[in-house]
Design a protein around this motif. Sequence first.
Motif, mmCIF file in Angstrom:
data_model
loop_
_atom_site.group_PDB
_atom_site.id
_atom_site.type_symbol
_atom_site.label_atom_id
_atom_site.label_comp_id
_atom_site.label_asym_id
_atom_site.label_seq_id
_atom_site.Cartn_x
_atom_site.Cartn_y
_atom_site.Cartn_z
ATOM 1 N N SER A 124 -27.698 -4.177 66.993
ATOM 2 C CA SER A 124 -28.886 -5.022 67.115
ATOM 3 C C SER A 124 -30.161 -4.190 67.182
ATOM 4 N N ARG A 125 -30.136 -3.116 67.947
ATOM 5 C CA ARG A 125 -31.336 -2.289 68.104
ATOM 6 C C ARG A 125 -31.679 -1.544 66.821
ATOM 7 N N LYS A 127 -30.941 -2.617 63.841
ATOM 8 C CA LYS A 127 -31.023 -3.596 62.749
ATOM 9 C C LYS A 127 -30.194 -3.099 61.564
ATOM 10 N N GLN A 131 -24.342 -5.356 60.499
ATOM 11 C CA GLN A 131 -24.295 -5.925 61.844
ATOM 12 C C GLN A 131 -23.201 -6.967 61.972
ATOM 13 N N ASN A 274 -29.137 2.853 56.538
ATOM 14 C CA ASN A 274 -29.391 1.563 55.889
ATOM 15 C C ASN A 274 -29.776 1.717 54.419
#
Length: 339
Positions: A124-125, A127, A131, A274
């Motif tokens: 979550s932190r 992103k 996820q 990412n």
Amino acid sequence: MADNAVKTTACVSEELEQLCAAAPALLERTAAGLEERYYTRLAEEAQPNTDREPRPASQELEAEVGRELETLRRAARYLSAAHQRAVVLEDELGARLKDMRTSRDRKWYALNPPANAAIDLAESRQKHFAQGIGLYKVLLLFAAGCVGGVVVEMFWSLATRGHVEIRSGMVYGPFNAVYGIGAVVLTVCLYQFRNRGAIWSFLGGFLVGSVVEYGCSWIQEALFGSRSWDYSSMPLNLNGRICVTYSLFWGLLGVLWIKDLYPRMAKWILKIPNRIGKPVTWVLTAFLIVNGAVSCVAVSRWSERAAGLPADSAFWELIDERFPDERMESIFINMKLSS
């Protein structure tokens, strides 16, 4: 601020405890009130009635008792729902505490898995592109499961038979789709229990693993006329596709997977940046799709050759040339073709 949050949580729990503690006394008062108001009257009305018509008092009493019964049923449903919810809260909080201790209490001889809650927080932190239990996480877990299952079987064969067997399920590389499907199905079905007690993971693994194993065996035999395993000689088996012994192993695997293996894999997935994560995932998925398709074609033609059917086109002659019986037997060691 953290101290206030802890204090608030404790106060909420104490309030719940006080409310629940008052319930037994309230139930006793209710029982006493019912006995005083209805039990004697009901006993009197149960006496033989010489009148042909129902007595008005009896009809009124039945109506009153009917309303009381409906109220008690509603109260029982509320209490049952509250009890179930309290059990869930206790189980989850206890499991999260145990997972925290396990991840924190590291031993020199073993690297403990990270807590699932820690993985959730990190995803979550950051992103992160993978996820939760989204598409990218599922695809990466499928690929990891395809390889991981083959590696585990290789070491198992070495430990039990004294030699290495690479039991692949695809013609290119150490991939077995059965393990990949099992990893995905276990994750998707057990994900909601990742922060719960181990008993839920065991029951889920027992059921899910059995269904997956049976389904894969049935589909393989229906499409290709072959079977890669047969438990007919095992006790309590179902059509030789599954048996209680291996279903119990599936249950244990469910606990091992969601409490140990999944958080380890998720931690490694978190390391994928990412910016390259999505392209890498799609390239790997495309390779596995092509690999799986070629494997299906090769196995289908292998089955036809075993039945004595000749190649009727240049394409099938190419398949015979690239994937002769010797190569297929070395890849699919345990596969048995139907005659």
